[in-house]
Design a protein around this motif. Structure first.
Motif, PDB file in Angstrom:
ATOM      1  N   GLU A  44      22.925   0.066 -13.812  1.00  0.00           N
ATOM      2  CA  GLU A  44      22.363  -0.950 -14.706  1.00  0.00           C
ATOM      3  C   GLU A  44      22.884  -0.770 -16.122  1.00  0.00           C
ATOM      4  N   ALA A  45      22.867   0.488 -16.588  1.00  0.00           N
ATOM      5  CA  ALA A  45      23.312   0.772 -17.954  1.00  0.00           C
ATOM      6  C   ALA A  45      24.798   0.495 -18.114  1.00  0.00           C
ATOM      7  N   LYS A  46      25.574   0.892 -17.113  1.00  0.00           N
ATOM      8  CA  LYS A  46      27.025   0.682 -17.173  1.00  0.00           C
ATOM      9  C   LYS A  46      27.358  -0.796 -17.244  1.00  0.00           C
ATOM     10  N   VAL A  47      26.689  -1.570 -16.403  1.00  0.00           N
ATOM     11  CA  VAL A  47      26.969  -3.006 -16.386  1.00  0.00           C
ATOM     12  C   VAL A  47      26.577  -3.632 -17.719  1.00  0.00           C
ATOM     13  N   ALA A  48      25.469  -3.135 -18.279  1.00  0.00           N
ATOM     14  CA  ALA A  48      25.025  -3.683 -19.557  1.00  0.00           C
ATOM     15  C   ALA A  48      25.801  -3.067 -20.728  1.00  0.00           C
TER      16      ALA A  48
END
Lengths: 979, 386
Positions: free
Chosen positions: A908-912
Motif C-alpha cells: 500500500e505504501a509503495k503504491v502510494a
C-alpha cells in the motif's frame, strides 16, 4: 533468586520431575517409533515404487483447467484480492464488543477490534475472535424445523400465527424468553409484538446473571442498573470473586482500563494495587498483587469485617469490628489512603453481599469517581427471580407457550431436565436458536435466526453508546432474523428489519448529534464507523442504606464441609459456543488444560489423599478429573461451567461435565457455589489434555520481575542480569545489517493478563489448525503464539506469571543454521522465514529452537476425517485466510510476524509512494490485544514506539545469553505488593 | 557357439514378445479411450441415419452437386489452436439447441450482419437437408465433438530410445555381431543420455504451462482490442495498480463499448452476441484461467505495476499481437528471481524507499551505483511464500 516452577511436581521433586519428563518424552517417541515400525523396509520400497509409478502417471496427466469467472456487474466497493472491513457489533453470552469484520472476496474471515468504540476500545476477547468460526458451524440449522423435520417458513408462519391468535383469544399466557437485549430497535419490535398479542410476557434470562448487583442497586440507589466501573481511575482495586479480566460483566473493557492503570514505562507513571479474594485461581486472581484464598461462604463475613473496620477508622463506630477469617487490615489501610480512588467489587450473586459492597464503596467515596452511574452497563439485565416465577408457572400449567430466543435453560438451569419436560409439554414451544442446543431440542418449532455476521441489528451496551451490526455475507442458510419473524407473526406482510432499524435511527438518533443535519448522512456515517456515541449528563443517584442493616445482620453463610465454586471458563464462558473447536482447544489461562473441565483441588488436600493431576474424584456423584491447583483455597474445589453439552454439535457434544446441575437457587438467584458437597476420591484416572508441562524453559531467568517500589528507585531492577549478558555478546561472525526495516515486537509482561485473545486471533489469521484432545496430549498443539504460565513462591498461594511466547525471530537463529534444505533463512527485514514448500520435515529446526515455538504438522489436519473439527468440510474451510498457505502434513510452521500483513501494508505504501507510519503494520495478536501488552514496529525507525520500548530499562530478551539476538523483547513483570 | 546362438535367439524372442505386448497394450488402451465417443446417441426421436446424414451434409460429403461451399469449410467442429473467427459447430449447436428449426433456418438462410451476408450467399439448401443438419447439431450437444487423438511423439521417441538401449546392451553382451564395439556403445550412451535429458526437461516443466493457450468460451482477441484498437490494458484490468489481482473485467465493463458495437470485422455478430447475452441474461462468462501460479505463491500486481511501474508486456509478452491469449513466460521461480536480480529499483522517486537510509547513503557516497530489487529483499522467501 525467585524459584519459578510450572507444576507442583517440579516444585517438590525437581530431579524426579526432570527424569519423569525425559521418560515421558522417550515414551512418546517410542510410541511414534512403534507406530512407524508397523511398516518394514520392504513395505517402504513397495510404497516408494508405487508412488514413483503414481507420480509418473500423474505427471503425464494434464493440469486441471481453472476457471476465471468475473463479476457480471462489479460492486463498487469490491476489489478482488483486497479485503474490506465492515464495522459491526458482537453481543453473545452477555458479552459486547464493537468489531471490524474483515471480508475477503465475500467471506468474513477475521474479526478485528474497532478503535472507535469507547467500550471495547479496539480490544477483543478470545470468544469474540472465535465467533467468526461459529458462522461456518455445521451445527447451524439449514431450514426451519417442525418437530425435528425440515419445513418452510410459510408453514411455520401460518401455524404459529394461528396458534398465537388462538392462545390470545383463550387468554392463555405465552412467555417470550430472551437473554439480555441491548438493541433499542429490537425492544421496539418486541413491544409491537406484545401489543398485538397481549398474552405475551417478555422475561429475560441470563445463564450467569448479575441479578445480585441489579437488585442491590435497586435498594441502594432505586435503580436496578449496573454502574460504569472505571478501573483505570482506581489506585486500589479490591475484587471479591469477580473475574473481571476474564468473564465478569464487561471484561474486555475492564482489561483495557486495568492495564492502563498499571502500565509503568516512564518516570512518573503510577500503578494501581490489586487485591483479589477468591477461592479458585482465576485469570484475574493470577494477576493480583495480593491474592487471598477464601471460601465462598466466608466472603460476606470478610466484607462485613472490612466495612466495620472502615467505619471504625473513619470514626463512625467505636465498638470493635467483628472478626474475619482473613486479615483485612492491610486492605482497609490502602482503601482509606485512597478514598475516592479505590474500587471494591464482588462477583457474588447474593444481593446482601452486593449491598455491603455498595456500602463500602459509598463510605470510600468511590461513587462519582471510580463508579459512575452515567454510562450504565446494559449487557446484564436478567433478574433470576423472574425466571424462577416463570418456572413455577410453567409447572402449574399457567403458561401455554414458550418462545426461546438466545437462551438455553435446559442446559444451564439447575433444574434443566425438569424444564425440558415442561417446554416440550407446552402447547406452543418455539426456539429461535441458530444452531443446535438442548432447549431447542425440546421445542416443537425451530425458526433459525442468522448468525450476527449475517444480520442487521443495533446495540446500546452502555447508556448513550450505540453501535450497529451489519451483514457481511448473504445468509448461508434459510434463516430469518427473529425481529422479522416477530413482525411477521404480528401481522406485517413483508417485514424488513433493516428498513425499520434505519428508520428508527434516522428518526430518533439524528437529533442526538449535530454533525449531520441530513439523517441519511448520519446513518451512513454511523454505519461506517459502527458506533455512535452521545454525550450524557446524568444525575448521580443518591445512595441510601436501604436493606444494609438487614444484610449485615444476616451474617455469613454457614460453612459445611466442601464448597464447590462454579466459574465461567475464559474460553467457553457460559457454554453457548461449546461447538467452536478454536475455543475448545484454547488452554485454560491458569490450568493450561483444553478440551475438558476439571476439578481444581487444593494442593494440601491432594497431597494428603494421594491425588495427582488426572486422578478422578466424585462431586455429588459426578466424576471429575482432578487438577491440583496451586492457590486453590483449602476446603474448596473449583469447576468450570460451559462444558458437558449434550446437543451442541460434533465438536462440543460430550466434552467435559455439565456443572450447572449443581448450582443452587438461593434467595431466588442462581448462586454459583455449593456448600456441603459430597466429595469422594476414586481410584480411577481420566486423561486430561494438559499443555502445562509443554515448553520447558529449564529454570532460566525467563520471566524477570520487580516490584513497583523497586522500579521507582531503579527502572532496571529485576533486569540486572541483562548487563552481564550484553557484556558477553561476542561473535566471530559479522552481524547481519538491516538496511531497511527491522521488524520487532515488544511484550509488556506487566500489562499482559494472559487472556488468550492473541492465540485465537493468530489462529484465525494464520489458518492454524485444530488438532484435538489426543494430539494436544501428545504435545503437538499448533498455536503459533502460546501463553506460558509460571508459578513462583508459595504453592498454597503462588505468584503467577503469564508470558506470551511466539517465534522470537532471532537475528542469529539456531533453527536457521541446521536446516538441511535451507527452508528457513533470514530475511532482509529481520524475519525468520519459513518456506513450507521447501521444508522436508527433518524437524532439526524444531529441536534446535531454544524457545520451542516451531510446530510440526504430524498429520494432515485439513480435509481429514480423523480431525473432524472445522477444516473437514467446505463450510468450515470458508474461514481460511486466502493469503496464508494451508500447511500440509510433514512441514514445520511457526509465527511469521503476520508477514502477509507486513507485505500488504508495504505494498500500500509503495503504491502510494509514502513511508509506512509507525503502528500501521499490526500482526493479528497485536491488533486486538485488550491489554495493549503487545507492540509491533520497525526498530530501525528511531521515532517508533518499538524503538523506545527496546531502549526501556525493563526490556530484555529471552535467553539472551545464547546470543540468539531475538527480535522480540519482553518488559519485566512489575507487581505492586506492599513493601 | 550353438549355445550362444540359442541363448541369443531366446533373448530375441523374449524381446520381441515384450515389444509386441507393449505395442498391443498401447493400441488397445488408446482404442478403449475413444470407444465411447464414436457412438452416437439417438435423441429426440431422430434416427441414427438422420444424424449421420446431417453430419455428412455439414462436412460437405452431401450433396455432390452443389455450388456453395460446405459448412465445415468455414465452421470448425470445435475450436482449434489456430483462430477461426467463425462460430464452430459446437457453438452453433449450443446456441440453437433450445430453439426450433425455423429459427435455425432463418439464421442460416436469411443472414444478418455484413460478414454473414457475404458468406451465406447462394445458399440454396433444401429444407430437408437443413433439418438433418439441425438434428446433427442437436445430437452434437449431447455427444460432444470427437476428441482428437493426442499424439505422443515424445512417448514414442522415448520407447524407441529404450528399444535402442536394449538392443545395444544385448548386442554388447550376447550377440556381439558388430565388430566395432564403439558403435553399439555410442548408441547406448547416446540413447541413454537423450532419455535422461527428456526426463529432466519434462520434470522441470512439471506444473508449468508456458505457451498455454486454451480455447476460451468467447473468441476474444487481445490483438483486436489492445493492438488494433489501442485500448489501454488498464481500461479493462482496472485493479492492477491496487490489488494483487489485475482483475478480469466484469461483463458490464465490456458493455461500455459493446452496447453499441454489435458486429466485429472478423467474427461478425456471433461472438459479441455471447457477451450481450451474458450481460442481459445474467450468465457468467466462464473464462479459462491462463496464468496459474501454485497456491503457495503470493504474487501482487500492485507492487509490480502500481509501484514498480513494469510494463504489462514485460511478463505477458506481445499481448497486442495475440488473437488467442497465451502464457508468454514460464512463470517459474527462476524466472522471477533472475528478474529481481537485474531490475533496478526506482529509488529516488518513491517516498517509500526513504526507509532505506543506509542504501541512500551508499548511493550518495558512490559505494553502489544502483539498487536492484534483490538488494531490498525481493528474493527473500517470505516475499512470495507465506
Amino acid at each position: 533468586m525467585t524459584k519459578y516452577w510450572r507444576s507442583l511436581d517440579e516444585l517438590n521433586n525437581p530431579v524426579e520431575f526432570k527424569q519423569n519428563e525425559v521418560k515421558l518424552e522417550l515414551d512418546a517417541k517410542r510410541a511414534v517409533m512403534k507406530k512407524a515400525s508397523g511398516s518394514s523396509r520392504r513395505d517402504f520400497l513397495k510404497t516408494f515404487g508405487f508412488s514413483v509409478a503414481a507420480a509418473a502417471v500423474v505427471a503425464s496427466c494434464k493440469r486441471p483447467v481453472d476457471k476465471a469467472i468475473p463479476y457480471l456487474v462489479k460492486p463498487e466497493e469490491v476489489t478482488p484480492g483486497m479485503a474490506n472491513y465492515y464495522a459491526s457489533s458482537y453481543f453473545e453470552a452477555n458479552e459486547y464488543c464493537s468489531v471490524l469484520v474483515k471480508v475477503r472476496d465475500g467471506r468474513p474471515i477475521k474479526i478485528e477490534g474497532n478503535d472507535l468504540s469507547s467500550v471495547s476500545q479496539k480490544g477483543t476477547s478470545a470468544r469474540v475472535q472465535a465467533s467468526v468460526l461459529d458462522l461456518y458451524d455445521d451445527a447451524r440449522f439449514k431450514t426451519p424445523l417442525k418437530r425435528g423435520e425440515a419445513t418452510n417458513w410459510e408453514e411455520v408462519d401460518s401455524y404459529i400465527t394461528k396458534k398465537l391468535e388462538q392462545l390470545n383469544s383463550d387468554n392463555k399466557k405465552v412467555v417470550l424468553l430472551t437473554s439480555s437485549i441491548i438493541s433499542p430497535t429490537t425492544k421496539k419490535v418486541i413491544a409491537g409484538f406484545q401489543e398485538k398479542y397481549s398474552n405475551v410476557e417478555w422475561v429475560k434470562y441470563d445463564a450467569v446473571s448479575a441479578s445480585g448487583i441489579l437488585e442491590a442497586n435497586q435498594q441502594s440507589f432505586g435503580t436496578a442498573l449496573i454502574p460504569d466501573y472505571r478501573f483505570e481511575r482506581a489506585k486500589v482495586i479490591a475484587s471479591f470473586g469477580a473475574d473481571f479480566l476474564g468473564t465478569w460483566l464487561s471484561s474486555t473493557e475492564y482489561t483495557k482500563a486495568y492495564a492502563a492503570g498499571r502500565r509503568v514505562l516512564d518516570k512518573g507513571d503510577e500503578m494501581s494495587r490489586h487485591y483479589q479474594f477468591e477461592s479458585g485461581m482465576t485469570l484475574t486472581g493470577s494477576n493480583a498483587d495480593v491474592r487471598v484464598p477464601i471460601k465462598p461462604s466466608e466472603e460476606k463475613t470478610i466484607l462485613t469485617a472490612l466495612y466495620y473496620q472502615l467505619l471504625q477508622a473513619k470514626g463512625f463506630m467505636t465498638i470493635a469490628a467483628p472478626g474475619s477469617p482473613v486479615d483485612v487490615t492491610g486492605l482497609a489501610e490502602d482503601l482509606l489512603a485512597n478514598e475516592g480512588k479505590s474500587l471494591v467489587i464482588s462477583g457474588s450473586n447474593d444481593v446482601n453481599i452486593q449491598l455491603i459492597v455498595n456500602a463500602i464503596n459509598n463510605l470510600l467515596g468511590n461513587y462519582g469517581s471510580t463508579i459512575l452511574f452515567d454510562r450504565t452497563l446494559n449487557t446484564h439485565q436478567a433478574i433470576d427471580a423472574e425466571f424462577e416465577k416463570v418456572f413455577a408457572r410453567l409447572k402449574n400449567k399457567e403458561i401455554a407457550g414458550v418462545l426461546c430466543w438466545g437462551v438455553n435453560p435446559v442446559y444451564n438451569h439447575p433444574k434443566g431436565q425438569e424444564l425440558k419436560e415442561l417446554i416440550s409439554g407446552a402447547e406452543l414451544s418455539v426456539s429461535f436458536s441458530d444452531r443446535k442446543d438442548e432447549t431447542t431440542a425440546a421445542c416443537h418449532w425451530v425458526c433459525p435466526a442468522p448468525h450476527y455476521l449475517e444480520a442487521w441489528n443495533d446495540a446500546e451496551p452502555k447508556k448513550g453508546l450505540f453501535s450497529l451490526s451489519q451483514p457481511t455475507i448473504s445468509k448461508l442458510f434459510d434463516s430469518r432474523q427473529v425481529q422479522e419473524t416477530l413482525l411477521k407473526w404480528a401481522g406485517e406482510e413483508q417485514p424488513n428489519y433493516y428498513e425499520l432499524l434505519k428508520a428508527n435511527w434516522e428518526e430518533n438518533f439524528t437529533g442526538l448529534q449535530s454533525k449531520y443535519s441530513d439523517s441519511r448522512l448520519f446513518w451512513n456515517d454511523a454505519l461506517q464507523k459502527g458506533v455512535f456515541e452521545t454525550e450524557i449528563i446524568a444525575e448521580a443517584p443518591v445512595y441510601s442504606e436501604n436493606g444494609l442493616e438487614n444484610a449485615l445482620q444476616l451474617g455469613g453463610a454457614e460453612s459445611q464441609g466442601w464448597e464447590i465454586v462454579f466459574y465461567q471458563s475464559v474460553a467457553l464462558k457460559d457454554g453457548s459456543s461449546a461447538n467452536n473447536p478454536w475455543l475448545q482447544e484454547l488452554p485454560d489461562p491458569v490450568a493450561k488444560i483444553s478440551w475438558d473441565n476439571f476439578a481444581a483441588v487444593p494442593v494440601k488436600w491432594a497431597e494428603e489423599n494421594g491425588l495427582q493431576n488426572e486422578s478422578v474424584i466424585t462431586i455429588n456423584g459426578i466424576e471429575m478429573p482432578v487438577f491440583v491447583q496451586p492457590g486453590q483455597a483449602p476446603g474448596t474445589i473449583s469447576v468450570a461451567l460451559g462444558y458437558g453439552r449434550e446437543v451442541a454439535g460434533k465438536v462440543g457434544d460430550g466434552v467435559g461435565k455439565n456443572m450447572y446441575a449443581l448450582a443452587s437457587i438461593q434467595n431466588n438467584a442462581k448462586q454459583l457455589w455449593l456448600g456441603g458437597a459430597d466429595v469422594q476420591t476414586t481410584t480411577k484416572t481420566f486423561e486430561l489434555a494438559l499443555s502445562q508441562t509443554h515448553h520447558s524453559m529449564e529454570g532460566r531467568p525467563i520471566v524477570r520481575e520487580t516490584n513497583f517500589d523497586k522500579w521507582l528507585l531503579d527502572p532496571a531492577s529485576g533486569n540486572e542480569i541483562r548487563e552481564e549478558h550484553l557484556e558477553h555478546h561476542v561473535s566471530m561472525y559479522p552481524e547481519q545489517e538491516f538496511k531497511g526495516h527491522h521488524w520487532a515486537m515488544a511484550v509488556d509482561l506487566g500489562s499482559c493478563v494472559g487472556c488468550g485473545n492473541c492465540s485465537i486471533s493468530c489462529q484465525a489469521e494464520n489458518n492454524v489448525q485444530v488438532i484435538g484432545k489426543e494430539q494436544v496430549r501428545n504435545r503437538r498443539i499448533m498455536h503459533w503464539i502460546r501463553i506460558d504460565r509460571y508459578f513462583s513462591n508459595d504453592a498454597e498461594n503462588p505468584d503467577v506469571y503469564h508470558q506470551p511466547v511466539m517465534c522470537q525471530h532471532c537475528d542469529n537463529a539456531p533453527c536457521e543454521n541446521v536446516c538441511p534444505v535451507s527452508a528457513t533463512p533470514h530475511s532482509e527485514e529481520g524475519l525468520n522465514q519459513m518456506a513450507y514448500n521447501r521444508c522436508v520435515g527433518t524437524k532439526y529446526c524444531v529441536n534446535n529452537c531454544p524457545y520451542k515455538v516451531r510446530r510440526f504438522n504430524w498429520f494432515q489436519y485439513v480435509q481429514n476425517p480423523e480431525f473432524d473439527y472445522a477444516s473437514n468440510s467446505d463450510l468450515g474451510r470458508m474461514v481460511l485466510n486466502p493469503d496464508v498457505t494451508v500447511r500440509s502434513r510433514g512441514v514445520v510452521e511457526k509465527c511469521s510476524f503476520c508477514v502477509q500483513r507486513i507485505q500488504e501494508k508495504k505494498a500500500e505504501a509503495k503504491v502510494a509512494g509514502r513511508m509506512l507510519k509507525d503502528g500501521e503494520v499490526q500482526p493479528a495478536c497485536v491488533q486486538s490485544c485488550p491489554a495493549d501488552a503487545l507492540v509491533f514496529g520497525d526498530v530501525n525507525d528511531p521515532k517508533s514506539k518499538i524503538n523506545k520500548l527496546f531502549k526501556n530499562e525493563r526490556n530484555y530478551h529471552l535467553l539472551e545469553e545464547l546470543h540468539t539476538l531475538p527480535s522480540v523483547g519482553y518488559l519485566t513483570k512489575v507487581r505492586n505488593k506492599k513493601a | 557357439m550353438r549355445e550362444h546362438f540359442f541363448r541369443g535367439s531366446f533373448m530375441k524372442k523374449t524381446q520381441i514378445f515384450i515389444s509386441l505386448f507393449a505395442f498391443v497394450t498401447c493400441i488397445l488402451l488408446s482404442n478403449n479411450l475413444y470407444a465411447d465417443s464414436t457412438e452416437s446417441v439417438v435423441t429426440d426421436g431422430h434416427s441414427h441415419a438422420e444424424v449421420k446424414r446431417g453430419e455428412r451434409f455439414f462436412k460437405g460429403l452431401l450433396p455432390f452437386d452443389r455450388n456453395y461451399s460446405s459448412c465445415v469449410s468455414c465452421h470448425n467442429l470445435n475450436q482449434v489452436d489456430t483462430l477461426n473467427w467463425n462460430p464452430s459447430a459446437m457453438d452453433i449447436a449450443m446456441k440453437f439447441v433450445d430453439k426450433d428449426f425455423e429459427a435455425f433456418q432463418a439464421s442460416v438462410m436469411n443472414p444478418v450482419g455484413v460478414k454473414m451476408e457475404a458468406s451465406h450467399v447462394n445458399f440454396n439448401i433444401s429444407e430437408e437437408d437443413l433439418k438433418t443438419v439441425k438434428i446433427y447439431l442437436d445430437d452434437l450437444v449431447h455427444t460432444g465433438t470427437p476428441v482428437p487423438k493426442p499424439t505422443h511423439y515424445n512417448l514414442i521417441l522415448f520407447l524407441f530410445l529404450g528399444l535402442l538401449i536394449t538392443w545395444a546392451v544385448v548386442e554388447l553382451i550376447f550377440i556381439r555381431k558388430i565388430k566395432l564395439k564403439f558403435i553399439p556403445l555410442i548408441i547406448l550412451l547416446g540413447a541413454f543420455g537423450w532419455q535422461v535429458k527428456m526426463i529432466v526437461t519434462d520434470a522441470i516443466k512439471l506444473g508449468r504451462q508456458e505457451n498455454y493457450a486454451p480455447d476460451q468460451p468467447i473468441k476474444f482477441s487481445h490483438k483486436v482490442h489492445a493492438g488494433e484498437n489501442g485500448i489501454d490494458c488498464m481500461y479493462c484490468h482496472t485493479t492492477v495498480e491496487q490489488s494483487k489481482s489485475a482483475g478480469i473485467p466484469a461483463t458490464n465493463l465490456c458493455m461500455n463499448c459493446h452496447i453499441l458495437i454489435r458486429e466485429g470485422t472478423n467474427s461478425g455478430k456471433f461472438e459479441i452476441a455471447k457477451v450481450v447475452d451474458a450481460a442481459e441474461n445474467g450468465h457468467s462468462i466462464e473464462w479459462k484461467r491462463i496464468h496459474n501460479l501454485p497456491d503457495h505463491v503470493y504474487f501482487s500486481h500492485a507492487v509490480h505495476v502500481g509501484s514498480g511501474k513494469l510494463d504489462c508486456m514485460q511478463c505477458h509478452g506481445p499481448v497486442d499481437e495475440m488473437d488467442i491469449m497465451q502464457q508468454h513466460s514460464d512463470l517459474s521461480m527462476g524466472w522471477c528471481v533472475n528478474c529481481h536480480r537485474d531490475t533496478e529499483v526506482d529509488f529516488g522517486n518513491n517516498g517509500y524507499y526513504e526507509h532505506y537510509v543506509k542504501l541512500h547513503e551508499e548511493l550518495k557516497s558512490g559505494a553502489i551505483d544502483s539498487v536492484k530489487a534483490v538488494d531490498i529483499g525481493a528474493n527473500d522467501c517470505m516475499r512470495c511464500h507465506y
